[in-house]
Design a protein around this motif. Structure first.
Motif, PDB file in Angstrom:
ATOM      1  N   UNK A 114       0.801  15.026  -0.791  1.00  0.00           N
ATOM      2  CA  UNK A 114       1.122  15.074  -2.218  1.00  0.00           C
ATOM      3  C   UNK A 114       0.387  13.965  -2.968  1.00  0.00           C
ATOM      4  N   UNK A 115      -0.937  13.999  -2.864  1.00  0.00           N
ATOM      5  CA  UNK A 115      -1.769  12.967  -3.469  1.00  0.00           C
ATOM      6  C   UNK A 115      -2.428  13.418  -4.769  1.00  0.00           C
TER       7      UNK A 115
ATOM      8  N   UNK B 167       2.356   6.320  -6.293  1.00  0.00           N
ATOM      9  CA  UNK B 167       1.787   6.464  -4.951  1.00  0.00           C
ATOM     10  C   UNK B 167       2.642   7.389  -4.095  1.00  0.00           C
ATOM     11  N   UNK B 168       1.987   8.128  -3.210  1.00  0.00           N
ATOM     12  CA  UNK B 168       2.713   9.160  -2.454  1.00  0.00           C
ATOM     13  C   UNK B 168       3.756   8.569  -1.514  1.00  0.00           C
ATOM     14  N   UNK B 169       3.575   7.341  -1.054  1.00  0.00           N
ATOM     15  CA  UNK B 169       4.574   6.736  -0.173  1.00  0.00           C
ATOM     16  C   UNK B 169       5.872   6.436  -0.907  1.00  0.00           C
TER      17      UNK B 169
ATOM     18  N   UNK C 106       0.835  -1.192   0.000  1.00  0.00           N
ATOM     19  CA  UNK C 106       0.000   0.000   0.000  1.00  0.00           C
ATOM     20  C   UNK C 106       0.869   1.241   0.000  1.00  0.00           C
ATOM     21  N   UNK C 107       0.535   2.198  -0.865  1.00  0.00           N
ATOM     22  CA  UNK C 107       1.389   3.364  -1.025  1.00  0.00           C
ATOM     23  C   UNK C 107       0.734   4.685  -0.689  1.00  0.00           C
ATOM     24  N   UNK C 108      -0.274   4.671   0.193  1.00  0.00           N
ATOM     25  CA  UNK C 108      -0.964   5.901   0.564  1.00  0.00           C
ATOM     26  C   UNK C 108      -0.256   6.673   1.653  1.00  0.00           C
ATOM     27  N   UNK C 109      -0.999   7.605   2.270  1.00  0.00           N
ATOM     28  CA  UNK C 109      -0.363   8.485   3.247  1.00  0.00           C
ATOM     29  C   UNK C 109       0.095   7.747   4.498  1.00  0.00           C
TER      30      UNK C 109
END
Length: 352
Positions: free
Chosen positions: A335-336, A41-43, A13-16
């Motif tokens: 930064x999404x 993704x933001x991550x 998962x690459x979200x916040x």
């Protein structure tokens, strides 16, 4: 069980949440490797490596795991079957996912572990829907069993005549019906658990939601939450033990006149714990890294008299310049991309 600094932590998962986890891990000397199906993704921006792949691509997941020393996840809606193949590298394990992914399974687990929950019924047919309305009365809320978050997949029934249209609005998906709860406040317990069963909980925050999305979290939570905190923390520890969970574990509660009711669980770091980055000795993200890597847990004590976290949802993020100019504000931007309505774009924390 110890994964030393210098090792690579895989994050599915690459979200916040993955982004903030990677930042915390880097401070302790770890490299992070993100696995996510999205292009940017933001991550991934703050991590050492990124693999783009579908969450059900077992071959890609296997290659990803081979490049990591330990693997964790930042959200619970990932297929259990494919990641089960990661075996002992995966922390927490798949049992926590299996329980959290299905609201009916979750309710049965909670009741079996002795937690108090609102009266509920399964709904998978018109007959079961009518029976639920008859048994629970109104108001009640229909929640899809799977893939619901931030108020998605939910519909209120305030009159029996609304029941079928409410079910239609969530796509006639298999659901649970929950009796409406009269509560004074909402709060959460964020607790870390190690592989050998040690636990440490943060002070429970008071949470305020709008349209099912968390808006504010405040610690200390005030009454009546503080009077319920010891029992709620004990309940959260019992649930984490029952799952043999390793890492951060979140339990959301309703503070009711007769005590706390469990609303739902999240087997991960949680939005209501973002205040811990500035407000606690150890953030929830660092605590998760410590737990999954077999390190000693850090202090969960407050560093000030309290903290308030506000989510920046949709267009709220446009106020970033004014927030930066405020001397008491700690701003986090994810930064999404596009600031769509209902999308969490960042948060700001202020210490008391």
């Amino acid at each position: 069980m110890i994964v030393p600094p210098g090792s690579t932590i895989g994050i599915i998962g690459g979200g916040q949440l993955g982004r903030m986890m990677a930042l915390a891990a880097a401070r302790l000397g770890y490299r992070c490797h993100i696995f996510d199906p999205h292009e940017a993704p933001c991550a991934a921006e703050v991590s050492a490596e990124f693999t783009r792949g579908a969450f059900d691509d077992e071959a890609a997941l296997a290659r990803f795991a081979d490049a990591c020393d330990v693997v964790t996840y930042e959200f619970e809606n990932v297929p259990v079957g494919p990641i089960a193949a990661l075996g002992d590298k995966l922390r927490p394990g798949t049992r926590s996912l299996e329980i959290a992914q299905d609201r009916a399974v979750e309710k049965r687990f909670l009741e079996g572990a002795g937690a108090r929950v609102a009266a509920w019924r399964e709904v998978g047919s018109v007959e079961q829907l009518d029976a639920a309305v008859a048994a629970l009365g109104v108001p009640l809320v229909l929640k899809s069993r799977r893939l619901g978050y931030d108020g998605k997949g939910q519909a209120w029934v305030r009159d029996p005549a609304e029941a079928r249209s409410a079910w239609d609005s969530i796509g006639n998906a298999p659901a649970v019906a929950e009796a409406g709860v009269a509560f004074e406040a909402e709060f959460s317990v964020l607790i870390a658990r190690t592989h050998d069963g040690q636990t440490r909980a943060f002070p429970p925050p008071r949470n305020v939601h709008s349209d099912g999305i968390l808006c504010h979290s405040t610690v200390p939570a005030g009454q009546p939450i503080e009077a319920m905190a010891e029992t709620a923390i004990a309940t959260a520890a019992t649930l984490a033990d029952a799952l043999d969970h390793v890492g951060m574990f979140t339990v959301e509660f309703f503070a009711c006149a007769d005590g706390a009711l469990v609303n739902e669980i999240a087997p991960r770091v949680h939005n209501s714990g973002h205040w811990t980055i500035e407000g606690a000795v150890t953030s929830q993200f660092e605590q998760h890294v410590r737990a999954i890597c077999g390190l000693a847990l850090g202090s969960a004590d407050l560093v000030a008299d309290g903290a308030v976290m506000d989510n920046l949802i949709g267009g709220d993020v446009d106020a970033w310049a004014a927030i930066l100019a405020a001397p008491d504000a700690s701003l986090h931007l994810y930064h999404k991309g596009e600031a769509r309505p209902g999308r969490k774009m960042g948060h700001v924390t202020r210490l008391k």
